[in-house]
Design an enzyme around this catalytic site. Structure first.
Site, PDB file in Angstrom:
ATOM      1  N   GLU A   1       0.809  -1.220   0.000  1.00 49.91           N
ATOM      2  CA  GLU A   1       0.000   0.000   0.000  1.00 49.91           C
ATOM      3  C   GLU A   1       0.841   1.268   0.000  1.00 49.91           C
ATOM      4  O   GLU A   1       0.558   2.238   0.712  1.00 49.91           O
ATOM      5  CB  GLU A   1      -0.998  -0.032   1.165  1.00 49.91           C
TER       6      GLU A   1
ATOM      7  N   GLU B   1      -4.960  -8.607  -1.576  1.00 55.63           N
ATOM      8  CA  GLU B   1      -5.527  -8.529  -0.222  1.00 55.63           C
ATOM      9  C   GLU B   1      -6.919  -7.932  -0.313  1.00 55.63           C
ATOM     10  O   GLU B   1      -7.105  -6.873  -0.906  1.00 55.63           O
ATOM     11  CB  GLU B   1      -4.633  -7.662   0.677  1.00 55.63           C
TER      12      GLU B   1
END
Length: 523
Positions: free
Chosen positions: A205, A322
């Site tokens: 991220e 994810e």
């Protein structure tokens, strides 16, 4: 006497068959009809054989959200690898992809012979990024994890620290080249020990605006090339090398396009993360899960990434690296209960329709969104949904549409390891049963009848029709572990091809139809 005995046996058999059909009548309420159209001229996408994937995270027990600490001992560093349920749950997939990573991965140091600093655990510190200090992965624990995953037959993807060597500015920008020395030592150690790694993923991220920190796409591309060089060098002579995977974050179309453009030969898998249900404390969470129009919005990220890859020169493929639905650990008795299947299975169907190769659920265990209960390891309802998908839905994805009530989702794939097709039907209606007929669309996709007049069905409902239940019912029987912690058998019921597929309110059905052979399914 012999005739009487035979009549009694016939009566008992008929009674048993009729009783076995009770669970698909839909109970009280309205009944409507619909048709699922399957176009089997050609597949619209192709998933990996091991499409289903689950994650393991780094969060320590004192990771808390909204006043609740839901992680317990589910971290990579402290998970009980001797628990038989954990082993059996993974082995049941033969084999399950497991992605190890998460928010704290970019703060992890690997204890190798080249690193002389003490191997310290994560310590809660509100002044630090993500609220924790840096942590260390002992090689003794890395050994334990790899031995366990080999025993379980898992395919391992490991997320590397992409912030090593970088300077984080006040605006969150992480500048400078990636210091790959610690990661390279870990990879060399892994190869020297003979551990099998399916893929090495760089960062978590850090793309686009980032979460906690962000890296510009040109620098990220340079870092990915460094990882590719390391993998090629260390695995020189290996017939099959691990995949190089990045960036593991929320899609930003411009950022992703730049990364992919700059890494045409270095990057094999492009991973995005999905938490489209919002925060775990949202009091509208269950309403969003049960609203097909809300879930429709999730298609855009799949559509965007598919378009970027198609319009580039890269051979890289798309994964969901994810996806927990609701961020900040989910919501107890929602994202770990039966109702979450309406989001999760719809995501699996939607993702595969846009040529996504792998879908990693956050988490295998940990938080309030695990496939397994964090405390007891007992499977939550979505575990069984993912296992049914894995066993029944093949790689070739078929164009599917549904005519009838708007509260039904329909997906179809060529069947896995058998002839025919498998349907997934999800009924979002609270009080309406749907009688579904199947039609193949287009003259070039004919149904070829092979004399098989029945199909296999798997009807899945919540125990006591309670959407918050953590127990799931398959064909009228509660699924429960055996005395050894083994996963229960999941047997279908047979239904005549002349009968409709009856999808009860708030339920889903997998139906394997071996008598429908379509061109897209003929190798």
């Amino acid at each position: 006497m012999c005739i009487l005995f035979k009549l009694v046996l016939l009566y008992l058999w008929v009674h048993w068959v009729n009783k076995g059909s009770d669970f698909v009548t839909g109970g009280s309420g309205n009944v409507t009809s619909g048709t699922v159209f399957v176009n089997g001229t050609a597949s619209i996408g192709k998933t990996d054989d091991n499409f289903i994937c689950a994650t393991l995270d780094w969060w320590p027990p004192n990771k808390c959200d909204y006043g609740t600490c839901s992680w317990e001992r589910a971290s990579l560093l402290n998970l009980d690898l001797s628990n038989p349920i954990l082993l059996n749950a993974i082995k049941a997939f033969s084999s399950l992809k497991i992605r190890m990573g998460g928010t704290l991965q970019d703060k992890v140091i690997y204890e190798t012979k080249d690193d002389k600093s003490p191997c310290a655990s994560f310590v809660k510190n509100s002044s630090e990024m993500f609220g924790f200090s840096k942590g260390c992965l002992p090689m003794s624990r890395w050994d334990q994890l790899n031995v366990f995953f080999k025993k379980a037959g898992a395919m391992v993807v490991f997320g590397l620290n992409a912030l090593s060597g970088k300077t984080i500015r006040s605006d969150g920008s992480a500048t400078g080249a990636w210091n790959s020395s610690n990661a390279e030592s870990l990879i060399r150690y892994t190869v020297n020990k003979g551990y099998s790694i399916h893929g090495w993923e760089l960062g978590n991220e850090l793309c686009g605006t980032g979460v906690g920190a962000k890296v510009a796409p040109d620098q990220y591309a340079s870092d990915v090339k460094s990882l590719e060089n390391i993998v090629q060098n260390i695995y020189r002579g290996f017939e099959v090398k691990p995949l190089v995977i990045a960036p593991g974050g929320f899609i930003d179309t411009n950022w992703f396009a730049q990364l992919i453009q700059r890494t045409p030969k270095s990057l094999q898998v492009v991973t995005q993360h999905i938490y489209n249900l919002g925060p775990g404390n949202d009091n509208q969470l269950i309403n969003n899960i049960l609203d097909p129009s809300y879930l429709d919005g999730g298609a855009q990220t799949f559509r965007d990434l598919e378009a970027i890859l198609k319009n580039s020169a890269t051979p890289a493929v798309a994964w969901v690296g994810e996806a927990g639905g609701a961020y900040n650990s989910g919501q107890n008795l929602v994202t770990n209960s039966f109702v979450n299947a309406f989001w999760y299975l719809d995501q699996l169907g939607m993702a595969s329709s846009y040529d996504t190769k792998t879908y990693c659920r956050q988490t295998l265990i940990g938080g309030n969104y695990g496939l397994l209960n964090t405390a007891t390891f007992v499977p939550n309802p979505d575990y069984y949904g993912s296992l049914l998908w894995h066993r029944l839905m093949g790689s070739n994805v078929l164009s599917t549409s549904f005519s009838g009530t708007t509260g039904v989702r329909a997906y179809a794939h060529c069947s896995k390891q058998s002839q025919g097709i498998t349907l997934l039907l999800i009924n979002f209606n609270a009080n309406i049963s749907v009688n579904v007929r199947v039609a193949t669309e287009g003259e070039q996709a004919p149904r070829i009848k092979l004399g098989n007049t029945s199909r296999e069905e798997y009807h899945v409902t919540a125990k006591d029709e309670n959407l918050h239940s953590q127990k799931v019912v398959l064909n009228g029987k509660i699924l429960a572990l055996n005395s050894s912690g083994g996963i229960p058998p999941m047997e279908p019921v047979n239904r005549s091809m002349t009968d409709p597929i009856i999808v009860a309110p708030f339920s889903y059905v997998f139906s394997h139809i071996s008598s429908i052979i379509l061109p897209a399914c003929i190798n």
